[in-house]
Design a protein around this motif. Structure first.
Motif: not given
Length: 560
Positions: A2, A466, A469-470, A473, A524, A528
């Motif tokens: 990441r 999600n 995150n999409y 990254d 998350y 994350t």
């Protein structure tokens, strides 16, 4: 592995400029945003904005001290050292125009632009400029001090090549973080060779210190701020050091009802006004669902209304914002001509984006985005029959920007199909699992010849994670999750109001239950986000009836 979104001066450059200004991205269709170009463009516009603010104030920070004698010349050299996240401004009075010749920067660690005081136009080496008053702006793009020496010729001009020297002792670093739940910010330092010094926070007017030395404590409200400290000379030269100041904590934005909440979100996100407002019906989501990216790219709040009358809190907020334009989403059955006439009577031009159904409205919103200059071959695809997935996607869609096209579960409406074909859309990001947008639709989208990605999840809350995150990254890399906006996932009004704010803060929009966070959201936040950045600022949209104090207390405990 990441990667962090931006660090150090790069975060300062982008965030301090973009949090308080419209999104500046104008990427080529379907292409990844070039962050180096974004940073340069952001800094250039930031420096111009600062100079415009100074000029509009009539040069109030400059006294009537004697100006250094400036002989007319056809060639001059400016040389100095730029500190990180700083800019220098040299005033040039061009008496005889010509073809501008400027030494190009020796490295990519700094940039320049020549800015017309009279017209606001930009000029670079090789451009022909007429007689007039200009400012040569040189701005840092480095996280270390960088020296420059640039020759200016090709015109006859008077230019003062001497800058003031500005020494700032507080803030003591470019990316400056106050202690948790602290709002007192000390500004201290001094300048030599200066006529005066000043400060500004976000988009506020420059405030003079009325002295070449300063020590002042101001209040920095919760959130991220661009703070500028500057020194000026009587000749009009200027040095400005910019800082990215964070006041960490959690803020709930509530109100008596959904309309008051939307007005209060606007106050938080647009404290210095907005040129455009987007108006949508507050008791149905259908017209507003695709409107978040349009609002974000116009740096506009999404304000909710009843069908037949503009609610009092919204009317008051519009008066405070002083916009010149209103965009209504939906036909007269959603937002009546009475509301439209009220907006016109408040001095705005009014545009209405309507359609035979919600699917047509989504394509017409996409057409408006394209007409505003943002062409793309990529679209986000979301269910038009339910709201959570589109609202979670609204923030990144507004940042890039990308249109949100609405579909049925098992088919692409004819209006959407026609729009895709007519506008060369071939790449698609489906938000939601097959239970909301089926594989039948996915296969049909694939037939347009490009790439189709699906961002799914076990439920609406996981889909939101999600999505975050999409877009962190993936191809776009456009999230900055030190700030996160939360809203209930069990109703739509608060998330609709909050989506343009989230977009302009480069923040994810995460959905929650009323009395707890979904396990995927907790993972998350607890795992994350700390691996990417600090947890600085959380905004909670809505009253305790929609998201209660249990969730609020938990989120407060996560702030670093």
């Amino acid at each position: 592995m990441r990667k962090k979104f931006l660090t150090g001066v790069l975060a300062t450059a982008v965030i301090s400029s973009l949090l308080v200004q419209p999104a500046l991205t104008d990427a080529a269709p379907g292409k990844k945003v070039n962050l180096a170009d974004e940073i340069e463009n952001s800094l250039r516009i930031k420096t111009q904005h600062k100079l415009e603010t100074y000029l509009q104030g009539g040069g109030a920070s400059v006294s009537s001290k004697t100006v250094r004698s400036m002989a007319s010349t056809t060639q001059a050299t400016v040389a100095n050292t730029l500190k990180p996240s700083a800019f220098h401004s040299y005033k040039m009075v061009v008496t005889t125009g010509g073809t501008l010749n400027i030494t190009e920067p020796a490295s990519e660690e700094y940039g320049y632009v020549v800015f017309s005081e009279e017209t606001g136009e930009e000029y670079f080496s090789g451009d022909t400029i007429p007689a007039g008053t200009y400012h040569l702006l040189i701005f840092s793009m480095s996280d270390a001090a960088v020296s420059y020496s640039m020759s200016v010729s090709g015109v006859t001009m008077n230019i003062d090549t001497v800058l003031p020297a500005l020494n700032v002792t507080s803030p003591n670093k470019v990316d400056y973080r106050l202690a948790k739940n602290t709002t007192a910010l000390t500004l201290s330092g001094s300048a030599t060779g200066a006529d005066n010094t000043f400060y500004a926070i976000d988009d506020s007017e420059d405030m003079p210190f009325n002295s070449t030395s300063f020590n002042k404590t101001i209040t920095a409200s919760l959130g991220h701020h661009g703070v500028d400290l500057g020194a000026t000379t009587a000749s009009g030269n200027m040095v400005v050091h910019s800082y990215f100041v964070t006041a960490p904590g959690l803020k709930r934005i509530a109100g008596a009802d959904r309309y008051a909440v939307s007005a209060n979100v606007s106050k938080e996100a647009f404290p210095y006004g907005a040129d455009t407002v987007v108006i949508a019906r507050g008791d149905l989501y259908t017209d507003a669902l695709a409107g978040g990216p349009l609002a974000a790219m116009n740096y506009a709040p999404m304000l909710l209304t009843t069908t037949n009358a503009l609610p009092a809190p919204v009317s008051a907020e519009i008066k405070r914002l002083q916009p010149s334009r209103a965009i209504i989403l939906g036909g007269t059955g959603s937002v009546s001509t009475g509301v439209e006439n009220t907006l016109k009577s408040m001095g705005m031009t009014v545009e209405r984006i309507a359609g035979a159904d919600r699917f047509v409205v989504s394509t017409n919103i996409a057409s408006r985005m394209k007409a505003d200059g943002f062409e793309t071959d990529t679209a986000i695809i979301a269910s038009g029959l339910n709201y959570p997935d589109a609202l979670s996607a609204s923030s990144p869609a507004g940042q890039i920007p990308l249109p949100i096209l609405e579909v049925s579960k098992d088919s692409i409406p004819a209006s959407v199909d026609s729009y895709i074909k007519a506008n060369g859309i071939k790449n698609f990001i489906i938000v939601g699992g097959p239970g909301t947008v089926s594989d039948t639709v996915k296969n049909k989208l694939a037939s347009f010849g490009g790439q189709v990605d699906r961002i799914g999840g076990a439920n609406r809350f996981e889909v939101g994670v999600n999505i975050a995150n999409y877009f962190l990254d993936g191809e776009y890399g456009m999230m900055f999750p030190s700030t996160i906006v939360f809203a209930t996932g069990l109703d739509f009004p608060d998330a609709i109001s909050g989506s343009p704010m989230a977009a302009n803060m480069y923040s994810p929009m995460l959905l929650t239950y009323r009395d707890k966070l979904d396990p995927m959201v907790k993972t998350y936040l607890e795992t994350t986000v700390p691996s990417i950045t600090t947890r600085d600022v959380f905004y909670l949209i809505g009253n305790t009836t929609t998201v209660n104090s249990t969730v609020e207390t938990y989120l407060k405990g996560l702030i670093d």
